[in-house]
Design a protein around this motif. Sequence first.
Motif, PDB file in Angstrom:
ATOM      1  N   SER A 188       1.114  -1.372  -0.163  1.00  0.00           N
ATOM      2  CA  SER A 188      -0.119  -0.046   0.276  1.00  0.00           C
ATOM      3  C   SER A 188       0.972   1.888   0.093  1.00  0.00           C
ATOM      4  CB  SER A 188      -0.758   0.535   1.369  1.00  0.00           C
ATOM      5  OG  SER A 188      -1.971  -0.890   1.519  1.00  0.00           O
ATOM      6  N   ARG A 189       0.387   2.335  -0.370  1.00  0.00           N
ATOM      7  CA  ARG A 189       0.937   3.492  -0.374  1.00  0.00           C
ATOM      8  C   ARG A 189       0.828   4.022   1.309  1.00  0.00           C
ATOM      9  NH1 ARG A 189       1.748   5.921  -5.018  1.00  0.00           N
ATOM     10  NH2 ARG A 189       0.311   4.241  -7.030  1.00  0.00           N
ATOM     11  N   GLY A 190       2.174   5.221   1.301  1.00  0.00           N
ATOM     12  CA  GLY A 190       1.228   6.263   2.939  1.00  0.00           C
ATOM     13  C   GLY A 190       2.064   6.064   3.667  1.00  0.00           C
ATOM     14  N   TRP A 191       3.037   4.479   3.981  1.00  0.00           N
ATOM     15  CA  TRP A 191       3.532   4.280   4.591  1.00  0.00           C
ATOM     16  C   TRP A 191       4.721   5.109   5.539  1.00  0.00           C
ATOM     17  CZ3 TRP A 191       2.919  -0.911   6.557  1.00  0.00           C
ATOM     18  CH2 TRP A 191       2.111  -1.789   5.099  1.00  0.00           C
ATOM     19  N   ALA A 192       5.478   5.618   4.709  1.00  0.00           N
ATOM     20  CA  ALA A 192       6.628   7.342   5.132  1.00  0.00           C
ATOM     21  C   ALA A 192       5.533   7.725   6.653  1.00  0.00           C
ATOM     22  CB  ALA A 192       6.252   7.877   4.553  1.00  0.00           C
ATOM     23  N   LYS A 193       4.622   7.649   6.811  1.00  0.00           N
ATOM     24  CA  LYS A 193       3.966   8.648   8.161  1.00  0.00           C
ATOM     25  C   LYS A 193       3.933   7.625   9.128  1.00  0.00           C
ATOM     26  CE  LYS A 193      -0.833   7.896   6.411  1.00  0.00           C
ATOM     27  NZ  LYS A 193      -2.090   7.876   6.509  1.00  0.00           N
ATOM     28  N   TYR A 194       4.074   5.803   8.776  1.00  0.00           N
ATOM     29  CA  TYR A 194       4.478   4.904  10.015  1.00  0.00           C
ATOM     30  C   TYR A 194       5.992   4.935  10.049  1.00  0.00           C
ATOM     31  CZ  TYR A 194      -0.138   4.919   8.859  1.00  0.00           C
ATOM     32  OH  TYR A 194      -1.722   4.929   9.446  1.00  0.00           O
ATOM     33  N   TYR A 195       6.917   5.252   9.695  1.00  0.00           N
ATOM     34  CA  TYR A 195       8.433   5.301   9.801  1.00  0.00           C
ATOM     35  C   TYR A 195       8.597   5.265  11.635  1.00  0.00           C
ATOM     36  CZ  TYR A 195       9.799   5.025   4.897  1.00  0.00           C
ATOM     37  OH  TYR A 195       9.695   4.883   3.743  1.00  0.00           O
TER      38      TYR A 195
END
Length: 370
Positions: A188-195
């Motif tokens: 999925s997209r948008g994983w960066a905010k969960y780093y």
Amino acid sequence: MYKKMKWSDILTIISGKNQKGVASEDGEYFIYGSGGIIGRANDYLCPANTVIVGRKGTINHPLYVTEPFWNIDTAFGVVAGEELLPKFLYYFCLQFNFKELDKSTGRPSVSKADLLKIEMPIPNIEEQARIVSRIEELFSELDKGVETLQVIKEQLAVYRQAVLKMVFASMNERKSIQEVSSLVTSGSRGWAKYYNEKGVRFIRITDLTRDKIKLKNNAIQRVLLPEGVEGKRSRLQGNDVLISITADLGSIALVPEDVEEAYINQHIAVVRFVNSHQGEFMAWYLKSDYGQKELLRNKRGGGKLGLGLDDIRNTLVPIVSDEVADEVVSEIESRMSVCDSIEQIVGTALSQTEAMRQSILKKAFEGGLN
């Protein structure tokens, strides 16, 4: 030991200028920044045989330019005086650590004033010429060795594919991945905010390689996921096969059986075969020329190529018994391990060449290069 003199007494430093007004696509002279050529100009600031030392940015990678050029404000042109051979100056700069002059707290930089305080050994011109000649002779020998090592690396890549071609050549019974898999999906997209450093593993294209099927573990990214996130559908299992579907298309990796909790981003697809025991066999096949041609035959896009999940589902793979799959994997691993050992030796030798260059330069400017 040779006498030492300050740069302020033996050379001239030409500060760079904005290229506005002189930049031209068909200009006669190159424009240099601290990292190299950035354009062309119809005028020049520095004469031929000038050494470039970075003022800002790339400050520890001097360049030697044999023709007149224009330098911008990130690069100093260092011009040798009458007592100094330009090439002798260049080789001194190659071994000098300009980072010691960096007083910045952000982007690396050095000042003209600090450069002019540098002291360097100055033998007579004849001795300088002898030292330059000897350095270049030794460097030439090193370059020949590096060239041989690079050829070996290229031959290893050819041999790896020859091994895969040999073991998969006679396998004629095939089915589509759709028929032999239980899951084909992408992340999925948008994983960066969960780093998050304390999270679970997050696999990106940079974790896959072109010549092996093992995941790289030298730069692991982690994510801390809240409950109910859609991306959890792509949680990986042991023996899943990963395929890059954008950018470097067709890179393959096998998820290890003891994998920790891990997920993939949108640039990677995961294939979970019904017979998970054959995951490694399938990964090697998809890595082979046969598998790559089959996998990439339907790649799409103009400027930016990509693979769709249906392209992967329609890819044909060989159908063999577990016994045959195990024999093939064993044969591949046996031959690849030899390649890996040779590659490691070559890599070590290549990494040592730079240390050898620095050793040569150190001796040259300490008066010990015969």
